[in-house]
Design a protein around this motif. Structure first.
Motif: not given
Length: 165
Positions: A49-71
């Motif tokens: 999944q592509f995860w995005t937050g306020p100042r970062y974006s990353y690809v992983d199989d799970h979110s690392h933060n409760a505030f991340d949004r899946c793209g």
């Protein structure tokens, strides 16, 4: 005004966002004068999944933060395509394919003796909140010109859409 909605897998989205990938390679190109706007649709992928937050974006199989949004399955950003580079070297233009993050072998296999078009990525903007496809207006060619209509499914590679102000 016409723009383009382009489908890109999560791994490539991450490389575009972090600046590693500055050229998107396709077998076709839009019939538009450069510079034109491209909206990035992040494809769905069950494993990454592509995860995005306020100042970062990353690809992983799970979110690392409760505030991340899946793209995945959403429009995650936009860029201006300020140049289209036609390549007929079939994997032998090292600088071109390095900017596209593609090996010469993969490029030759993908090209299959047809020209490749490198869409140069500039002025990248990542959305704080990924957007749904239905928020965009698709454009399809008819014998009377372009007809606007809803987008019900993502493009296989890319498609024309109405540019937003």
């Amino acid at each position: 005004m016409k723009a383009v909605l382009i489908s890109i897998c999560p791994e490539w989205c991450e490389r575009i966002i972090n600046g590693q990938k500055t050229i998107e390679v396709r077998k076709t190109r839009p019939k538009l004068e450069t510079t034109f706007k491209c909206y990035i649709y992040c494809t769905k992928n069950a494993k990454m999944q592509f995860w995005t937050g306020p100042r970062y974006s990353y690809v992983d199989d799970h979110s690392h933060n409760a505030f991340d949004r899946c793209g995945n399955g959403k429009v995650i950003g936009e860029f201006l395509c300020d140049q289209i580079i036609e390549d007929r070297t079939y994997g032998h233009n090292e600088e071109f394919y390095r900017a596209a993050c593609v090996s010469a072998y993969d490029a030759a296999a993908y090209a299959m003796q047809s020209p490749m078009y490198g869409w140069h990525i500039s002025d990248l903007r990542v959305y704080d909140h990924p957007r749904d496809l239905w928020e965009f207006t698709g454009l399809r060619e008819t014998k009377f010109g372009l007809a606007p209509g809803p987008i019900t499914r993502p493009p296989q590679s890319w498609r024309y859409v109405a540019e937003e102000a």
